[in-house]
Design an enzyme around this catalytic site. Structure first.
Site, mmCIF file in Angstrom:
data_model
loop_
_atom_site.group_PDB
_atom_site.id
_atom_site.type_symbol
_atom_site.label_atom_id
_atom_site.label_comp_id
_atom_site.label_asym_id
_atom_site.label_seq_id
_atom_site.Cartn_x
_atom_site.Cartn_y
_atom_site.Cartn_z
ATOM 1 N N GLU A 169 0.605 -1.319 -0.263
ATOM 2 C CA GLU A 169 -0.006 -0.242 0.347
ATOM 3 C C GLU A 169 0.905 1.212 -0.034
ATOM 4 O O GLU A 169 0.498 3.011 -0.695
ATOM 5 C CB GLU A 169 -0.808 -0.087 1.174
ATOM 6 C CG GLU A 169 -2.117 -1.071 1.477
ATOM 7 C CD GLU A 169 -3.055 -1.457 0.205
ATOM 8 O OE1 GLU A 169 -3.004 -0.296 -0.813
ATOM 9 O OE2 GLU A 169 -2.761 -2.751 -0.748
ATOM 10 N N HIS A 172 2.036 1.954 -3.621
ATOM 11 C CA HIS A 172 0.800 2.487 -4.329
ATOM 12 C C HIS A 172 1.073 4.582 -3.610
ATOM 13 O O HIS A 172 1.009 4.789 -5.272
ATOM 14 C CB HIS A 172 -0.543 2.356 -3.873
ATOM 15 C CG HIS A 172 -0.957 1.435 -4.204
ATOM 16 N ND1 HIS A 172 -1.680 1.148 -5.806
ATOM 17 C CD2 HIS A 172 -1.103 -0.017 -4.207
ATOM 18 C CE1 HIS A 172 -1.854 0.523 -6.354
ATOM 19 N NE2 HIS A 172 -1.540 -0.642 -5.604
#
Length: 214
Positions: A169, A172
Protein backbone atom coordinates in the site's frame (compact mmCIF):
# COMPACT_ATOMS: atom_id res chain seq x y z
CA UNK A 1 2.73 22.55 2.66
CA UNK A 2 -0.31 23.41 0.64
CA UNK A 3 -2.00 26.77 0.40
CA UNK A 4 -5.71 27.57 0.60
CA UNK A 5 -5.75 28.10 -3.13
CA UNK A 6 -4.50 24.64 -3.98
CA UNK A 7 -6.47 22.84 -1.31
CA UNK A 8 -9.92 23.80 -2.54
CA UNK A 9 -9.83 21.94 -5.88
CA UNK A 10 -8.68 18.71 -4.22
CA UNK A 11 -11.33 18.95 -1.51
CA UNK A 12 -13.97 19.70 -4.13
CA UNK A 13 -12.92 16.67 -6.19
CA UNK A 14 -13.10 14.44 -3.13
CA UNK A 15 -16.55 15.82 -2.30
CA UNK A 16 -17.70 15.05 -5.83
CA UNK A 17 -16.21 11.57 -5.65
CA UNK A 18 -18.02 10.80 -2.41
CA UNK A 19 -21.28 12.22 -3.74
CA UNK A 20 -21.21 9.50 -6.41
CA UNK A 21 -22.03 6.83 -3.83
CA UNK A 22 -20.25 3.84 -2.34
CA UNK A 23 -18.30 1.74 -2.95
CA UNK A 24 -16.02 4.02 -4.93
CA UNK A 25 -14.83 2.91 -8.37
CA UNK A 26 -11.31 1.46 -8.26
CA UNK A 27 -8.81 2.82 -10.78
CA UNK A 28 -7.17 0.18 -13.01
CA UNK A 29 -3.54 0.00 -14.08
CA UNK A 30 -2.86 2.30 -17.01
CA UNK A 31 -4.37 5.36 -15.34
CA UNK A 32 -1.65 8.00 -14.71
CA UNK A 33 -2.91 8.66 -11.16
CA UNK A 34 -1.39 5.31 -10.16
CA UNK A 35 2.03 6.42 -11.43
CA UNK A 36 2.36 10.07 -10.45
CA UNK A 37 2.87 9.54 -6.72
CA UNK A 38 1.07 11.50 -4.02
CA UNK A 39 1.31 14.67 -1.99
CA UNK A 40 1.63 14.50 1.81
CA UNK A 41 -1.60 14.96 3.71
CA UNK A 42 -1.47 18.24 5.66
CA UNK A 43 -5.12 18.96 6.27
CA UNK A 44 -6.27 19.48 2.70
CA UNK A 45 -9.61 17.77 3.35
CA UNK A 46 -10.41 19.04 6.83
CA UNK A 47 -11.48 16.71 9.68
CA UNK A 48 -15.04 16.03 8.57
CA UNK A 49 -14.19 15.38 4.92
CA UNK A 50 -11.21 13.25 5.93
CA UNK A 51 -13.51 11.10 8.08
CA UNK A 52 -15.87 10.63 5.13
CA UNK A 53 -13.01 9.78 2.80
CA UNK A 54 -11.51 7.25 5.20
CA UNK A 55 -14.90 5.59 5.63
CA UNK A 56 -15.29 5.47 1.84
CA UNK A 57 -11.91 3.76 1.54
CA UNK A 58 -12.96 1.22 4.17
CA UNK A 59 -16.26 0.45 2.47
CA UNK A 60 -14.60 0.17 -0.93
CA UNK A 61 -11.78 -2.08 0.35
CA UNK A 62 -14.23 -4.43 2.04
CA UNK A 63 -16.56 -4.54 -0.94
CA UNK A 64 -13.77 -5.40 -3.41
CA UNK A 65 -12.75 -7.36 -1.27
CA UNK A 66 -9.15 -6.56 -0.40
CA UNK A 67 -6.80 -6.18 2.55
CA UNK A 68 -5.63 -2.67 1.68
CA UNK A 69 -6.50 0.32 -0.46
CA UNK A 70 -4.54 3.47 -1.24
CA UNK A 71 -6.01 6.83 -2.13
CA UNK A 72 -4.61 6.84 -5.71
CA UNK A 73 -6.59 3.65 -6.34
CA UNK A 74 -9.74 5.75 -6.14
CA UNK A 75 -8.19 8.61 -8.10
CA UNK A 76 -7.03 10.81 -5.19
CA UNK A 77 -3.35 11.79 -5.10
CA UNK A 78 -3.07 12.02 -1.31
CA UNK A 79 -0.64 10.04 0.85
CA UNK A 80 -3.34 8.05 2.65
CA UNK A 81 -4.05 4.32 2.70
CA UNK A 82 -6.11 1.89 4.72
CA UNK A 83 -5.42 -1.73 5.65
CA UNK A 84 -7.45 -4.51 7.26
CA UNK A 85 -7.01 -8.27 7.14
CA UNK A 86 -9.30 -10.70 8.96
CA UNK A 87 -6.93 -13.44 7.67
CA UNK A 88 -9.55 -16.15 7.05
CA UNK A 89 -6.93 -18.72 5.97
CA UNK A 90 -6.05 -22.30 6.94
CA UNK A 91 -3.48 -22.81 9.68
CA UNK A 92 -0.87 -24.02 7.17
CA UNK A 93 -1.13 -20.79 5.20
CA UNK A 94 -1.07 -18.75 8.38
CA UNK A 95 2.13 -20.47 9.48
CA UNK A 96 4.01 -20.34 6.17
CA UNK A 97 3.06 -16.79 5.24
CA UNK A 98 2.91 -15.28 8.70
CA UNK A 99 -0.60 -14.11 7.94
CA UNK A 100 -2.24 -12.95 11.13
CA UNK A 101 -5.35 -10.78 11.55
CA UNK A 102 -4.90 -7.04 11.27
CA UNK A 103 -7.49 -4.55 12.55
CA UNK A 104 -8.65 -1.67 10.41
CA UNK A 105 -5.86 0.91 10.26
CA UNK A 106 -5.45 4.26 8.55
CA UNK A 107 -1.97 5.14 7.32
CA UNK A 108 -1.31 8.84 6.78
CA UNK A 109 1.99 9.88 5.18
CA UNK A 110 3.47 6.41 5.70
CA UNK A 111 7.03 5.39 4.88
CA UNK A 112 8.82 2.10 5.51
CA UNK A 113 12.33 0.75 5.68
CA UNK A 114 13.58 -2.84 6.01
CA UNK A 115 14.53 -4.31 9.36
CA UNK A 116 17.34 -6.79 8.74
CA UNK A 117 18.19 -8.54 5.49
CA UNK A 118 15.62 -11.36 5.40
CA UNK A 119 13.35 -11.47 2.38
CA UNK A 120 10.21 -13.47 1.67
CA UNK A 121 8.61 -14.23 -1.70
CA UNK A 122 4.92 -14.94 -2.23
CA UNK A 123 2.25 -14.36 -4.83
CA UNK A 124 0.55 -10.98 -4.62
CA UNK A 125 -2.46 -9.48 -6.33
CA UNK A 126 -3.82 -5.96 -6.58
CA UNK A 127 -7.28 -4.48 -6.87
CA UNK A 128 -5.96 -2.19 -9.62
CA UNK A 129 -4.62 -5.17 -11.61
CA UNK A 130 -7.62 -7.51 -11.50
CA UNK A 131 -7.33 -11.08 -12.69
CA UNK A 132 -3.58 -11.52 -12.20
CA UNK A 133 -1.04 -12.39 -9.52
CA UNK A 134 2.74 -12.60 -9.42
CA UNK A 135 5.50 -13.47 -6.98
CA UNK A 136 7.13 -10.53 -5.23
CA UNK A 137 10.19 -10.81 -2.98
CA UNK A 138 10.00 -8.23 -0.21
CA UNK A 139 11.70 -7.51 3.10
CA UNK A 140 10.28 -9.91 5.68
CA UNK A 141 10.22 -7.22 8.35
CA UNK A 142 9.80 -3.46 8.03
CA UNK A 143 9.53 -0.42 10.25
CA UNK A 144 6.58 1.75 9.28
CA UNK A 145 6.40 5.39 10.29
CA UNK A 146 3.75 8.05 9.72
CA UNK A 147 0.53 9.10 11.40
CA UNK A 148 -3.00 7.84 11.84
CA UNK A 149 -6.14 9.73 10.82
CA UNK A 150 -6.06 11.69 14.09
CA UNK A 151 -2.50 12.88 13.60
CA UNK A 152 -1.05 10.51 16.17
CA UNK A 153 2.47 9.24 15.47
CA UNK A 154 2.81 5.79 13.95
CA UNK A 155 6.11 3.96 14.48
CA UNK A 156 5.70 0.21 14.36
CA UNK A 157 7.51 -2.90 13.16
CA UNK A 158 5.53 -5.27 10.94
CA UNK A 159 6.52 -8.83 10.06
CA UNK A 160 5.14 -11.58 7.85
CA UNK A 161 2.05 -10.87 5.77
CA UNK A 162 1.21 -7.59 7.54
CA UNK A 163 4.66 -6.32 6.47
CA UNK A 164 3.80 -7.24 2.88
CA UNK A 165 0.49 -5.39 3.06
CA UNK A 166 1.96 -2.14 4.38
CA UNK A 167 4.74 -2.26 1.77
CA UNK A 168 2.26 -2.87 -1.05
CA UNK A 169 0.00 0.00 0.00
CA UNK A 170 2.83 2.44 0.73
CA UNK A 171 4.32 1.63 -2.68
CA UNK A 172 1.04 2.77 -4.25
CA UNK A 173 1.61 6.19 -2.69
CA UNK A 174 4.96 6.38 -4.49
CA UNK A 175 3.51 5.46 -7.87
CA UNK A 176 4.79 1.88 -7.68
CA UNK A 177 2.69 -1.18 -8.56
CA UNK A 178 3.53 -4.64 -7.26
CA UNK A 179 4.27 -5.68 -10.84
CA UNK A 180 7.27 -3.34 -10.82
CA UNK A 181 8.82 -5.54 -8.12
CA UNK A 182 7.50 -8.90 -9.33
CA UNK A 183 9.27 -11.85 -10.92
CA UNK A 184 7.96 -11.59 -14.52
CA UNK A 185 7.99 -15.34 -15.17
CA UNK A 186 5.66 -15.89 -12.21
CA UNK A 187 2.78 -13.85 -13.65
CA UNK A 188 -0.32 -16.04 -13.41
CA UNK A 189 -4.02 -15.58 -13.99
CA UNK A 190 -6.42 -16.04 -11.12
CA UNK A 191 -7.58 -19.23 -12.82
CA UNK A 192 -4.05 -20.61 -12.96
CA UNK A 193 -3.58 -19.67 -9.32
CA UNK A 194 -6.68 -21.60 -8.32
CA UNK A 195 -5.84 -24.63 -10.44
CA UNK A 196 -2.05 -24.83 -10.05
CA UNK A 197 -0.47 -22.54 -7.47
CA UNK A 198 -2.72 -22.56 -4.42
CA UNK A 199 0.09 -23.89 -2.20
CA UNK A 200 1.06 -21.72 0.78
CA UNK A 201 4.50 -20.99 -0.73
CA UNK A 202 5.50 -20.48 -4.39
CA UNK A 203 8.26 -23.14 -4.52
CA UNK A 204 6.39 -25.39 -6.95
CA UNK A 205 5.52 -22.44 -9.19
CA UNK A 206 9.18 -21.37 -9.20
CA UNK A 207 10.28 -24.81 -10.39
CA UNK A 208 7.59 -25.12 -13.03
CA UNK A 209 7.73 -21.57 -14.38
CA UNK A 210 11.49 -21.16 -14.13
CA UNK A 211 12.25 -18.36 -11.71
CA UNK A 212 14.39 -18.06 -8.59
CA UNK A 213 13.32 -17.43 -5.03
CA UNK A 214 15.43 -15.56 -2.48
Amino acid sequence: MGTPGDRAPLAERVEQLLDGGLPLPIVAAGDPVLRHGTVPYDGQLGPALLDRFVEALRVTMRAAPGVGLAAPQVGVELRIAVIEDPAPVPDEVRLVRGRVPQPFRVLVNPAYRPVGDARAAFFEGCLSVPGWQAVVARPAEVRLTGQDEHGRTLDEVFTGWPARIVQHETDHLDGVLYLDRAEPRSLSSDRAMAERWAQPAPDEAARALGFDLP
